[in-house]
Scaffold this active site. Structure first.
Site, PDB file in Angstrom:
ATOM      1  N   ARG A  86       0.854  -1.207   0.000  1.00 34.24           N
ATOM      2  CA  ARG A  86       0.000   0.000   0.000  1.00 34.24           C
ATOM      3  C   ARG A  86       0.882   1.247   0.000  1.00 34.24           C
ATOM      4  NH1 ARG A  86      -5.015  -1.469   2.585  1.00 34.24           N
ATOM      5  NH2 ARG A  86      -4.864  -3.587   3.353  1.00 34.24           N
ATOM      6  N   HIS A 434     -16.224  44.460 -11.667  1.00 37.54           N
ATOM      7  CA  HIS A 434     -17.487  44.803 -11.025  1.00 37.54           C
ATOM      8  C   HIS A 434     -18.267  43.565 -10.596  1.00 37.54           C
ATOM      9  CE1 HIS A 434     -21.783  45.995 -11.096  1.00 37.54           C
ATOM     10  NE2 HIS A 434     -21.314  47.082 -10.493  1.00 37.54           N
ATOM     11  N   ARG A 597     -17.436  55.576   2.712  1.00 41.99           N
ATOM     12  CA  ARG A 597     -16.583  56.224   1.709  1.00 41.99           C
ATOM     13  C   ARG A 597     -17.422  57.179   0.871  1.00 41.99           C
ATOM     14  NH1 ARG A 597     -13.924  52.691  -2.895  1.00 41.99           N
ATOM     15  NH2 ARG A 597     -16.014  52.785  -3.781  1.00 41.99           N
ATOM     16  N   GLY A 745      -6.672  50.728  -0.196  1.00 41.72           N
ATOM     17  CA  GLY A 745      -7.574  50.138  -1.188  1.00 41.72           C
ATOM     18  C   GLY A 745      -6.720  49.418  -2.218  1.00 41.72           C
ATOM     19  N   ASN A 747      -7.297  47.284  -4.456  1.00 42.50           N
ATOM     20  CA  ASN A 747      -7.757  47.044  -5.835  1.00 42.50           C
ATOM     21  C   ASN A 747      -7.180  48.116  -6.748  1.00 42.50           C
ATOM     22  OD1 ASN A 747      -9.331  45.098  -4.633  1.00 42.50           O
ATOM     23  ND2 ASN A 747     -11.172  46.355  -4.624  1.00 42.50           N
ATOM     24  N   CYS A 810      -8.743  47.474   2.779  1.00 40.36           N
ATOM     25  CA  CYS A 810     -10.140  47.213   2.449  1.00 40.36           C
ATOM     26  C   CYS A 810     -10.336  46.767   1.005  1.00 40.36           C
ATOM     27  CB  CYS A 810     -11.013  48.431   2.758  1.00 40.36           C
ATOM     28  SG  CYS A 810     -10.579  49.853   1.758  1.00 40.36           S
TER      29      CYS A 810
HETATM   30  C1  PEP Z   1      -9.985  49.545  -3.753  1.00 45.62           C
HETATM   31  O1  PEP Z   1      -9.684  50.238  -4.715  1.00 45.62           O
HETATM   32  O2  PEP Z   1      -9.213  48.723  -3.232  1.00 45.62           O
HETATM   33  C2  PEP Z   1     -11.319  49.643  -3.163  1.00 45.62           C
HETATM   34  C3  PEP Z   1     -11.630  48.975  -2.076  1.00 45.62           C
HETATM   35  O3  PEP Z   1     -12.224  50.452  -3.788  1.00 45.62           O
HETATM   36  P1  PEP Z   1     -13.064  50.039  -5.084  1.00 45.62           P
HETATM   37  O4  PEP Z   1     -12.906  48.581  -5.277  1.00 45.62           O
HETATM   38  O5  PEP Z   1     -14.443  50.466  -4.815  1.00 45.62           O
HETATM   39  O6  PEP Z   1     -12.398  50.857  -6.149  1.00 45.62           O
HETATM   40 MG    MG Z   2     -10.858  51.945  -5.229  1.00 49.03          MG
END
Ligand code: PEP
Ligand code: MG
Length: 855
Positions: A86, A434, A597, A745, A747, A810
């Site tokens: 095994r 989005h 925000r 942020g 993103n 965030c």
């Molecule tokens: C970001 O840019 O990280 C953010 C949290 O804002 P959004 O995604 O709304 O641009």
């Molecule tokens: Mg942003």
């Protein structure tokens, strides 16, 4: 006796070929988990057949043709004993070649067994071995053997003949040769490319080793009750206490020799006599053994056993393979029974496993018809009829039909359609597009960037790579956990937030030392955040509040206002609406911090993008169509993500922020009580210069003073900056002077650091990752080297100006365990993530704290 002990010593002197005794030098890292587990069973004095373990090193050498001393290896076993081999990999989840049984079967053994057990039984034993040896070791054509059965003498003779015809050699008779060839084939199977890729997919390191165990076979033949089976104390789906297993008695058939499962005597729907009835003593002893294993091996174990003349032999014990839901319940029960500590319980559940509990999942034990793949943007799975517009999604929902919204990409206009749909599928986009962000926020399964599928929106057709088409109304399933699209409806596993889940997370909260907040835009999101015990809202994207029907028109009026008076009239109508939104958020969060925000996206996002929409807007506002198209054109930008958005909008059209800030203050006053003072946090987006903050702060202070004067109520608030541009991170020291918090942020920061559009990156991201340009999609996994450096720099510089400055993250990365580790190490106060990721983040944060405490 003397012979055996001498042989044992000889075997034990060789660290790579080791007789498993209570003291043999074996460990999971050198011999694999199964070998170590067998040693534990031996230490518990359980009736385990003799077993020799081969180390990773030995198996590695075998794969390269360096065979161990076969005489030494066989020395602990009785002459003529049948053996099995095994696999024993470092982690049972990494798999390995399946076991080969009945090694040592040959013509002489056949005669011998025929006398003791009868010809039929002996022939079946032999035929099964010839089959597996031919296919797995000699690698002969399976089609040839498919037609030959495994029962009885005729099958045996046919199998032996087939072997000889295919290889030009008689079937090997020497057990040492048979065993050597079995070992070689299993070692090589582990070394093969596909096996390596498969286990790497399950998290195994590239150089993971394989151990093997050679075990004498307890055959389960004799006068009294004989048979074989498996038994466990819990249900693998739920983790609840439930004796489960299967047992095949020899009086019922012979399949159990190959692990067959025809007679499920222990299962609820069993027919025929149960094991308890056939062999009550053995049954009781098996339960005791399972309980002992649970206690001593500190895990829910499945016992693999053979019963020979009523006597129990334990062949193996493996951790019960189970769903994530059962895993959570098991570790909680083990901790409640004081078998493991709470900390161990927390460390045993991979945070990502919680996703399985939080969302409905495709039952992957059933095979499905895969029609496309994309980015697994929001976990969970749902089935529905294909619709191609948000309006159709709403219409379907109104008819009570489940639908999947299929779009090239979604925009704020699609929000209501997304709420109405059960899942979303888009052609474009990545982890922060989005659809992905909204999907995660509202717990909607979502696959984005499904570029291999053809989206024909006008024709309302979805064409998949094998040419099949799916039109409006056809049913598909979106599996957002695995980034897959399936044809039709498929069996699902339900989400379950049971008491064990809640208990585990409450233990996590006792351990962790970084805050977890949620990104929540609406009262419904806030409810979810509260349910998952987020410690507040870290980001409320207030623009999402304007997409409701009643507000959108007023918002559009405001955008179309020619004069300052017209604009303030529209804003006056928006004020009570926003005030009501914020009031509800503050109420829902009941005194927990709420960070709001100010408006971020470019204004044209609020305007319709097609001709029909323009006409409807002209009607609603009672203005000529040409005015609408002119204004829309005037607002359009070459690069809106870098254009008039965020704080730039706040400075160019300050009345919008004035209205929002006033709504925030008035809402806070209306909810505040002496026991529950509300201190709103106001966040300015897309800042890149200190002066931007000063200008906004000046107006915020003026509005605060006005509201204080009008109401006669004093109140506090905090003003913070969202660090989303590289410049804001670099200049954090002077920006921090006029703020009480910085929230990164990631993103936008990732987008701007790489110069990589978050909405378009999906088109080439998989290619980039496949070619090793990026190790991972940086919108999914924080780029520690680049973006991370900006975070550290910004944090350090911000705290140079203000030592007590609150720091947080965030962006969508906030819910990832690796990002949480990063933020914790950088001294951040909290991370904020989509509500449905809050439990995962709570557990991940607890694990980091525990690992630190344990050193
Ligand atoms: C970001 O840019 O990280 C953010 C949290 O804002 P959004 O995604 O709304 O641009
Ligand atoms: Mg942003």
């Amino acid at each position: 006796m003397l012979r055996a002990s001498l042989e044992d010593a000889a075997v034990q002197n060789n660290p790579h070929t080791t007789l498993i005794t209570a003291t043999a030098p074996v460990s999971p890292d050198t011999h694999g988990g199964r070998t170590k587990c067998l040693q534990r069973l031996v230490r518990l004095d359980l009736p385990v057949p003799r077993t020799v373990g081969l180390s990773f090193e030995a198996v590695y050498r075998i794969a390269r043709g360096e065979m161990p001393d076969m005489a030494l290896l066989l020395s602990p076993f009785e002459q003529g004993e049948l053996l099995c081999v095994r696999p024993s990999s470092g982690d049972p989840d990494w798999g390995g070649p399946s076991a080969i049984l009945n090694i040592g079967m040959n013509n002489a053994r056949f005669d011998d067994f025929a006398q003791r057990l009868g010809k039929e039984t002996a022939a079946s034993l032999y035929a099964r071995f010839v089959h597996s040896y031919s296919l797995r070791v000699a690698r002969l054509d399976p089609d040839v053997f498919d037609e030959i059965g495994v029962e009885g003498e005729a099958s045996l003779n046919a199998a032996l003949r087939a072997y000889e015809e295919e290889t030009d050699e008689p079937f090997p008779q020497d057990p040492a040769v048979q065993l050597a060839e079995v070992l070689r084939s299993m070692a090589r199977a582990w070394d093969g490319t596909s096996a390596r890729l498969l286990r790497q997919g399950k998290g195994a390191p590239a150089d993971a080793g394989l151990g093997l165990v050679v075990q004498s076979m307890a055959l389960g033949f004799g006068e009294g009750e004989c048979g074989s089976g498996v038994l466990q104390l819990i249900d693998r789906e739920t983790g609840l206490e439930q004796l489960t297993g299967r047992y095949l008695s020899q009086s019922q058939g012979r399949d159990a020799l190959e692990g067959g499962s025809k007679a499920l005597f222990l299962e609820r729907d069993a027919r025929g006599p149960s094991l308890e009835e056939l062999a009550p003593d053995a049954f009781r002893s098996l339960i005791e053994i399972a309980q002992l294993m649970r206690l001593k091996l500190r895990e829910e174990m499945q016992v693999e056993f053979v019963i020979e003349n009523g006597r129990v032999h334990i062949l193996d014990g493996v951790r019960v393979s189970r769903t994530s839901r059962a895993a959570v319940r098991s570790v909680v029960r083990l901790a409640e029974d004081k078998i493991i500590t709470r900390q161990e319980a927390l460390l045993r559940v991979p945070p990502s496993a919680l996703n399985e509990l939080l969302h409905r999942q495709v039952d992957r034990s059933v095979s499905n018809d895969l029609i496309g793949r994309g980015v697994a943007a929001s976990p969970g799975a749902a089935t529905g009829k294909v619709v191609f517009t948000a309006a159709d999604a709403q219409a379907a929902a109104a008819r009570g039909e489940s639908c999947v919204l299929v779009r090239r990409e979604t925009s704020p206009e699609d929000i209501r359609g997304m709420h109405a749909a059960k899942a979303v599928l888009t052609e474009r986009g990545g982890m922060t597009s989005h659809a992905a962000v909204i999907g995660r926020g509202i717990g909607l399964p979502c696959v984005v960037g499904a570029t291999e599928m053809r989206f024909q929106m006008r024709k309302k057709l979805l064409t998949v790579s094998d040419g099949r088409t799916f039109k409006e109304g056809d049913v598909i399933t979106v599996d957002g956990t695995h980034g897959e699209v399936l044809s039709g409806s498929v069996p699902m596993l339900e989400a379950t937030l049971d008491d064990a889940f809640q208990t585990l997370l409450s233990w996590a909260d006792d351990e962790r030392d970084i805050g977890i907040r949620a990104n929540a835009d609406t009262p419904a999101d806030a409810q979810t955040a509260k349910m998952f015990l987020a410690q507040g809202i870290g980001l409320c994207r207030t623009e999402h509040m304007f997409f409701e029907d009643d507000r959108l028109t007023v918002m559009r009026e405001m955008i179309f206002a020619e004069s300052s008076e017209d604009r303030s009239a529209a804003l006056k109508r928006l004020l009570p609406v926003q005030r009501a939104d914020f009031t509800e958020l503050f109420r829902t969060m009941a005194g927990l911090p709420v960070c709001l925000r100010l408006l971020d996206p470019p204004l044209h996002e609020f305007l319709p993008s097609d001709h029909a929409g323009h006409r409807a807007l002209a009607e609603a506002l009672d203005i000529p169509l040409s005015d609408v198209t002119r204004r829309v054109e005037a607002l359009s930008e070459y690069n809106p993500m870098l254009g008039m958005r965020g704080v730039r909008l706040g400075i160019k059209v300050p009345e919008i922020y004035d209205m929002q800030v006033r709504a925030i203050f008035e809402a806070a006053i209306s909810v505040t009580t002496p026991e529950m003072p509300i201190v709103p946090e106001i966040m300015i987006p897309l800042v890149s210069a200190k002066r931007e903050v000063e200008l906004v702060k000046m107006r915020v202070d003026i509005v605060a003073a006005a509201v204080r004067a009008e109401t006669g109520v004093d109140f506090d608030y905090k003003l913070g900056v969202m660090v989303e541009t590289p410049r804001a991170a670099l200049r954090a020291e002077d920006i921090a002077e006029s703020t009480s918090f910085l929230s990164f942020g990631t993103n936008d920061l990732t987008q701007m650091t790489y110069g990589l559009s978050r909405d378009d990156a999906g088109r080439f991201m998989s290619e980039y990752v496949a070619q090793g340009v990026f190790a991972e999609d940086p919108f999914h996994t924080l780029d520690v080297d680049g973006v991370g450096e900006l975070l550290i720099l910004g944090a350090k510089r911000g705290r140079m100006a203000r030592p007590g400055l609150t720091l947080s993250m965030c962006g969508e990365h906030g819910g990832n365990p690796e990002s949480i580790a990063f933020c914790r190490a950088a001294g951040f106060d909290y991370v904020s993530c989509s509500p449905f990721r809050v439990p995962v983040a709570r557990l991940a944060a607890a694990q980091l704290a525990i690992l630190d405490k344990l050193g």
